[in-house]
Scaffold this active site. Structure first.
Site, PDB file in Angstrom:
ATOM      1  N   HIS A 139       0.593  -0.838   0.133  1.00  0.00           N
ATOM      2  CA  HIS A 139       0.030  -0.109  -0.007  1.00  0.00           C
ATOM      3  C   HIS A 139       0.524   1.469   0.018  1.00  0.00           C
ATOM      4  O   HIS A 139       0.185   2.294  -0.223  1.00  0.00           O
ATOM      5  CB  HIS A 139      -1.151  -0.065   1.177  1.00  0.00           C
ATOM      6  CG  HIS A 139      -0.015   0.757   2.235  1.00  0.00           C
ATOM      7  ND1 HIS A 139       0.582  -0.329   2.932  1.00  0.00           N
ATOM      8  CD2 HIS A 139      -0.147   1.616   3.367  1.00  0.00           C
ATOM      9  CE1 HIS A 139       1.354  -0.059   4.390  1.00  0.00           C
ATOM     10  NE2 HIS A 139       0.522   1.004   3.874  1.00  0.00           N
TER      11      HIS A 139
HETATM   12  N1  UDP Z   1      -3.336  -5.179   9.066  1.00  0.00           N
HETATM   13  C1  UDP Z   1      -4.579  -6.132   9.292  1.00  0.00           C
HETATM   14  N2  UDP Z   1      -5.205  -5.914   7.863  1.00  0.00           N
HETATM   15  C2  UDP Z   1      -5.082  -6.070   6.702  1.00  0.00           C
HETATM   16  C3  UDP Z   1      -3.878  -5.578   6.428  1.00  0.00           C
HETATM   17  C4  UDP Z   1      -3.197  -5.788   7.112  1.00  0.00           C
HETATM   18  O1  UDP Z   1      -5.157  -6.067  10.222  1.00  0.00           O
HETATM   19  O2  UDP Z   1      -6.097  -6.091   5.731  1.00  0.00           O
HETATM   20  C5  UDP Z   1      -1.976  -5.265   9.613  1.00  0.00           C
HETATM   21  C6  UDP Z   1      -1.672  -5.814   9.744  1.00  0.00           C
HETATM   22  O3  UDP Z   1      -1.048  -7.411  10.026  1.00  0.00           O
HETATM   23  C7  UDP Z   1       0.087  -5.263  10.366  1.00  0.00           C
HETATM   24  C8  UDP Z   1      -0.644  -3.930  10.534  1.00  0.00           C
HETATM   25  O4  UDP Z   1      -2.335  -3.727  10.090  1.00  0.00           O
HETATM   26  O5  UDP Z   1      -0.596  -4.952  11.580  1.00  0.00           O
HETATM   27  C9  UDP Z   1      -0.313  -2.796   9.118  1.00  0.00           C
HETATM   28  O6  UDP Z   1      -0.537  -1.684   8.914  1.00  0.00           O
HETATM   29  P1  UDP Z   1      -0.423  -0.937   7.259  1.00  0.00           P
HETATM   30  O7  UDP Z   1       0.579  -2.042   6.845  1.00  0.00           O
HETATM   31  O8  UDP Z   1      -1.432  -0.556   6.915  1.00  0.00           O
HETATM   32  O9  UDP Z   1       0.285  -0.080   7.812  1.00  0.00           O
HETATM   33  P2  UDP Z   1       2.122   0.264   8.045  1.00  0.00           P
HETATM   34  O10 UDP Z   1       2.714  -1.119   9.457  1.00  0.00           O
HETATM   35  O11 UDP Z   1       2.899  -0.283   7.236  1.00  0.00           O
HETATM   36  O12 UDP Z   1       2.726   1.993   8.474  1.00  0.00           O
END
Ligand code: UDP
Length: 362
Positions: free
Chosen positions: A207
């Site tokens: 994403h």
């Molecule tokens: N996650 C979730 N549902 C999804 C995809 C990811 O709950 O459909 C969780 C994932 O397991 C992790 C978190 O969202 O705990 C990560 O969030 P994201 O990828 O949006 O943000 P980043 O970590 O890159 O800041």
């Protein structure tokens, strides 16, 4: 103490869940949701599944350019800061909500505690890097998820206000990892129909702005996953929905299962039961590490250097051939190596807030 916690995006709800519970044992927490993520499956599901209290304020602010979003949030957060007069502002990670809250609080001389301080990608083209660096520099208390972050903070003259507490994402993972098994999962395809989870699968999330500004990165990732010997499950971030559907249809990718975003319990269940993980998410990289799963990160910078050991997490360029090659690298897991703390970071975060209350000023 009165603590104003500001959250806005999916990973912040997850980190705030264990900390919020800990804060409320002895202190007053006021919870503000900026509204940056707002759909049921990007926001409400996390509050339900993880028992996060209903926000006291929801600013309902999402969309727009970075400046529009940050500016609007600052105005709303400033009003709440003035009304609530908290002893601390508590923020997590590196989103526009983090930066907006920190800027608003700094101008009102409200001490800021930044959880996940000291993460650096050394890429100022990465929008989150700007948020991280600025937030760290105007915070009073910098709480680090790994000990390695101290080197970055020391270089920037911030060592004195930095403390290692561990990663609240690891607290959450330990607490919730066994709540669901694959047979409990009820996931929906992008057409709304129930999808069956295959017995063996890879898990993909994608994403980041770096991989979503045009079709090419996602298409290369799909190409690489489509030729794997097992299917790939991809919960599609709303930012990519139209693109993912179009690319899968146009190129007839048959080995990729597109599903709606899932809740946290479902996501860590899918990570833990997957064969391999491909992602550009900081959180999912760490969860793959917690679960001992081989991870390929499609980014040109390292976000969590601690995971990049013994082939456990490997960077890949957004090209199918590179992703395929990196997926073949064997990992070696040393279960005694755990740089993200002991799963009790929430307790330490609250202790540090108590210790430094009335002590640290901007
Ligand atoms: N996650 C979730 N549902 C999804 C995809 C990811 O709950 O459909 C969780 C994932 O397991 C992790 C978190 O969202 O705990 C990560 O969030 P994201 O990828 O949006 O943000 P980043 O970590 O890159 O800041």
């Amino acid at each position: 103490m009165k603590i104003l916690t500001v959250v806005g995006a999916r990973p912040q709800f997850i980190k705030a869940a264990p900390v919020s519970r800990q804060i409320r044992k002895k202190h007053q927490e006021v919870l503000l949701h900026t509204g940056q993520h707002f759909d049921d499956n990007m926001s409400d599901v996390f509050f339900r599944e993880m028992g996060i209290p209903k926000p006291d304020y929801n600013l309902g602010m999402s969309g727009g350019t970075h400046a529009q979003m940050t500016g609007k949030m600052m105005i709303g957060i400033e009003e709440v800061l003035e009304a609530e007069k908290p002893d601390w502002l508590l923020v997590y990670g590196d989103t526009n909500s983090t930066l907006a809250a920190a800027l608003a609080a700094a101008k009102l001389h409200v001490p800021i505690c930044h959880v996940e301080a000291g993460c650096r990608t050394h890429r100022m083209t990465n929008p989150e890097e700007i948020n991280r660096v600025c937030t760290d520099h105007i915070s009073s208390l910098l709480l680090m998820s790994t000990r390695g972050a101290i080197e970055e903070l020391e270089k920037e003259g911030l060592k004195e206000k930095s403390v290692f507490v561990g990663d609240p994402m690891y607290d959450a993972f330990i607490e919730y990892k066994d709540c669901l098994s694959v047979s409990d999962l009820e996931v929906r395809g992008l057409d709304g129909k129930k999808e069956t989870i295959p017995s063996s699968f890879n898990y993909l999330t994608c994403h980041r702005e770096e991989n979503t500004f045009d079709d090419s990165a996602l298409n290369e990732i799909f190409k690489a996953m489509d030729v794997q010997d097992i299917p790939t499950i991809y919960p599609v971030h709303p930012r990519n929905k139209e693109r993912a559907l179009r690319l899968v249809k146009k190129n007839n990718y048959r080995n990729i299962i597109l599903i709606e975003p899932v809740g946290y319990l479902e996501s860590i269940c899918l990570v833990s039961n997957s064969n391999k993980v491909v992602t550009d998410s900081g959180g999912v990289q760490r969860e793959a590490f917690f679960a001992g799963k081989k991870c390929v990160t499609v980014l040109d910078f390292v976000s969590w250097p601690e995971t990049m050991v013994c082939g456990r997490n490997t960077l890949s360029k957004p090209y199918a051939s590179d992703i395929e090659q990196k997926l073949k690298i064997q990992q070696k897991v040393d279960s005694s190596y755990m740089p993200f703390g002991d799963g009790k970071s929430a307790e330490r975060i609250v202790k540090e807030l108590e210790t430094h209350s009335n002590e640290i000023y901007l």
